[in-house]
Design a protein around this motif. Structure first.
Motif, short mmCIF file in Angstrom:
data_model
loop_
_atom_site.label_atom_id
_atom_site.label_comp_id
_atom_site.label_asym_id
_atom_site.label_seq_id
_atom_site.Cartn_x
_atom_site.Cartn_y
_atom_site.Cartn_z
N SER A 248 6.08 -4.41 -12.07
CA SER A 248 7.52 -3.97 -11.51
C SER A 248 7.29 -3.26 -10.26
CB SER A 248 8.11 -2.75 -12.74
OG SER A 248 8.22 -3.17 -13.76
N ALA A 249 6.06 -2.59 -10.02
CA ALA A 249 5.82 -1.77 -8.69
C ALA A 249 5.41 -2.91 -7.66
CB ALA A 249 4.48 -1.01 -9.15
N VAL A 250 4.96 -3.97 -8.18
CA VAL A 250 4.67 -5.14 -7.10
C VAL A 250 6.05 -5.76 -6.50
CG1 VAL A 250 3.80 -7.40 -6.82
CG2 VAL A 250 2.40 -5.92 -7.83
N HIS A 251 6.99 -5.71 -7.60
CA HIS A 251 8.22 -6.17 -7.40
C HIS A 251 9.09 -5.59 -6.48
CE1 HIS A 251 8.22 -9.62 -10.67
NE2 HIS A 251 7.17 -9.94 -9.71
N GLN A 252 8.90 -4.32 -6.76
CA GLN A 252 9.53 -3.22 -5.98
C GLN A 252 9.29 -3.27 -4.47
OE1 GLN A 252 12.26 -1.63 -6.89
NE2 GLN A 252 12.76 -0.46 -5.28
N ALA A 253 7.65 -3.03 -4.31
CA ALA A 253 7.30 -3.20 -3.15
C ALA A 253 7.58 -4.46 -2.04
CB ALA A 253 5.86 -3.13 -3.23
N LEU A 254 7.70 -5.56 -2.88
CA LEU A 254 8.04 -6.96 -2.16
C LEU A 254 9.45 -6.85 -1.98
CD1 LEU A 254 6.08 -9.56 -4.25
CD2 LEU A 254 5.48 -8.34 -2.30
N LYS A 255 10.28 -6.42 -2.61
CA LYS A 255 11.80 -6.10 -2.30
C LYS A 255 11.86 -5.26 -1.07
CE LYS A 255 14.62 -5.41 -5.59
NZ LYS A 255 15.26 -4.80 -6.79
N HIS A 256 11.09 -4.32 -1.05
CA HIS A 256 11.32 -3.23 0.24
C HIS A 256 10.86 -4.05 1.38
CE1 HIS A 256 11.45 0.63 -2.29
NE2 HIS A 256 12.46 -0.18 -2.47
N SER A 257 9.52 -5.00 1.29
CA SER A 257 8.88 -5.64 2.36
C SER A 257 10.21 -6.73 2.69
CB SER A 257 8.14 -6.50 2.01
OG SER A 257 7.36 -7.13 2.97
N ALA A 258 10.85 -7.48 2.09
CA ALA A 258 11.66 -8.35 2.55
C ALA A 258 12.76 -7.62 3.25
CB ALA A 258 12.20 -9.09 1.14
N ALA A 259 13.32 -6.50 2.71
CA ALA A 259 14.40 -5.83 3.02
C ALA A 259 14.07 -5.17 4.40
CB ALA A 259 14.72 -4.70 2.34
N ALA A 260 12.61 -4.91 5.06
CA ALA A 260 12.31 -4.39 6.19
C ALA A 260 12.37 -5.67 7.07
CB ALA A 260 10.95 -3.85 6.01
N ALA A 261 11.72 -6.88 6.85
CA ALA A 261 11.81 -8.08 7.63
C ALA A 261 13.11 -8.25 7.79
CB ALA A 261 10.99 -9.22 6.74
N HIS A 262 14.01 -8.22 6.92
CA HIS A 262 15.37 -8.86 7.41
C HIS A 262 16.02 -7.82 8.48
CE1 HIS A 262 19.73 -10.19 6.99
NE2 HIS A 262 19.87 -8.63 6.82
N ALA B 29 0.98 -1.08 -0.15
CA ALA B 29 0.03 0.07 -0.02
C ALA B 29 0.76 1.08 -0.12
CB ALA B 29 -0.90 0.06 1.19
N ASP B 30 2.06 1.25 0.82
CA ASP B 30 2.88 2.37 0.83
C ASP B 30 3.60 2.65 -0.48
OD1 ASP B 30 2.22 2.84 3.59
OD2 ASP B 30 4.05 1.73 4.17
N GLU B 31 3.51 1.55 -1.17
CA GLU B 31 4.30 1.48 -2.63
C GLU B 31 3.35 2.17 -3.67
OE1 GLU B 31 7.43 1.61 -3.46
OE2 GLU B 31 8.10 1.37 -1.26
N GLY B 32 2.07 2.06 -3.25
CA GLY B 32 0.95 2.46 -4.32
C GLY B 32 0.46 1.29 -5.19
N VAL B 33 0.77 0.10 -4.74
CA VAL B 33 0.44 -1.21 -5.42
C VAL B 33 -1.16 -1.41 -5.06
CG1 VAL B 33 0.51 -3.76 -5.72
CG2 VAL B 33 2.38 -2.10 -5.45
N ALA B 34 -2.11 -1.47 -6.06
CA ALA B 34 -3.51 -1.72 -5.56
C ALA B 34 -3.96 -2.87 -5.62
CB ALA B 34 -4.47 -0.86 -6.88
N VAL C 11 -5.53 -4.75 -2.39
CA VAL C 11 -4.57 -4.72 -1.31
C VAL C 11 -5.15 -3.89 -0.07
CG1 VAL C 11 -2.37 -3.49 -0.31
CG2 VAL C 11 -2.49 -4.75 -2.88
N ALA C 12 -5.88 -2.73 -0.38
CA ALA C 12 -6.41 -1.86 0.73
C ALA C 12 -7.60 -2.69 1.23
CB ALA C 12 -7.03 -0.73 0.04
N ARG C 13 -8.32 -3.59 0.51
CA ARG C 13 -9.63 -4.18 0.97
C ARG C 13 -9.01 -5.38 2.01
NH1 ARG C 13 -14.43 -2.79 -0.87
NH2 ARG C 13 -14.60 -1.42 -2.95
N LEU C 14 -8.10 -6.14 1.32
CA LEU C 14 -7.75 -7.11 1.96
C LEU C 14 -7.11 -6.92 3.35
CD1 LEU C 14 -7.11 -10.32 2.22
CD2 LEU C 14 -5.09 -10.06 0.84
#
Length: 285
Positions: free
Chosen positions: A252-266, A39-44, A81-84
């Motif tokens: 691309s947007a989803v992959h970028q957001a997921l990359k940030h999520s994985a980095a945050a978890a690490h 959501a922070d990355e704007g992925v809907a 994303v927002a509803r889930l």
């Protein structure tokens, strides 16, 4: 568009909670973290495969977990994303947020109070208590450390829903008793000792030493597996033809957001916490 995130027959998240296994609840919390990053990355819209990879589970398990929430997505389209995110927050009881009090203003307690991630996930620390004269009156992340002797009166005024114990082992049961007497029914303890509480109180314990021991075990096992694998004669892999396709903007947007999520978890898993000292009446600063 994806389907509305309503359970069959308009059943609320609270009504569904009794049917959800504990293991699924733990994974729902992980999905919520990933969805917040998206959501922070704007992925809907996110597919089950993408969400599963980011959460570290297979897509079949993810779909089974989300089935407890009622209709969520459309095959071939994905999840809104927002509803889930809203649906999971409702089921986890986070819709209205939680007010948290903490007993023990030592190193660990102060670190937890100062961690901004709790507020972003719906947990606001509203009070911190101790009984050490040198600690009482200090300011920690904008909160003044209060005397634990006034815990009952403060709880009545602060109206917290969750309490956290970060005191030495020998003071943990007393802290637990005070919280129970003050009316708290949800308590998280970082003291590595068994605590006694009425059956109506939900008491969970985080033992950092046990977690480190589990990591040690996994490290040794992984090293043994790697050695055994290296001892085998490697097979020559036949080269395969891989088709390359230009990623879409959504992908691309989803992959970028997921990359940030994985980095945050690490990053979160790399933080260390200092166990409170056992010296002093409740906890040392």
């Amino acid at each position: 568009m994806t389907e509305q995130h309503e359970a069959p027959g308009g059943v609320s998240g609270r009504a569904l909670q009794k049917d959800i296994p504990q293991a699924t609840v733990a994974r729902l919390a992980t999905y919520l973290r990933v969805l917040a990053t998206l959501a922070d990355e704007g992925v809907a819209i996110v597919s089950s495969e993408e969400l599963a990879v980011a959460a570290g589970v297979n897509s079949a398990k993810l779909r089974k977990d989300l089935s407890f929430l009622g209709p969520n997505g459309v095959r071939g389209v994905g999840y809104d994303v927002a509803r889930l995110r809203t649906r999971i927050e409702d089921v986890l009881g986070l819709s209205q947020g939680h007010r948290v009090v903490l007993v023990g203003a030592g190193n660990l307690g102060r670190a937890l109070v100062g961690y901004g991630g709790f507020q972003r996930r719906g947990f606001t620390v509203v009070g911190i208590f101790d009984n050490h004269p040198e600690v009482i009156g200090l300011s920690v992340a904008g909160l003044v450390v209060r005397d634990v002797a006034g815990l009952a009166e403060a709880v009545a005024a602060l109206d917290p829903t969750i309490a956290v114990i970060t005191v030495p082992d020998d003071a943990a049961q007393d802290a637990c008793d005070r919280l129970v007497a003050a009316g708290l029914q949800s308590i998280l303890s970082f003291a590595p000792v068994e605590l006694s509480a009425p059956g109506t109180v939900e008491l969970r314990r985080v033992d950092l030493a046990v977690e480190l021991q589990m990591l040690s075990f996994e490290r040794v096992r992984n090293a043994d597996n790697a050695s055994a694998l290296a001892a085998k004669t490697p097979e020559v892999a036949r080269p395969s033809r891989i088709s390359h396709r230009a990623p879409t903007a959504h992908t691309s947007a989803v992959h970028q957001a997921l990359k940030h999520s994985a980095a945050a978890a690490h990053s979160a898993s790399s933080h260390t916490a200092t166990e409170p000292s056992s010296k002093g009446s409740v906890v040392t600063p």
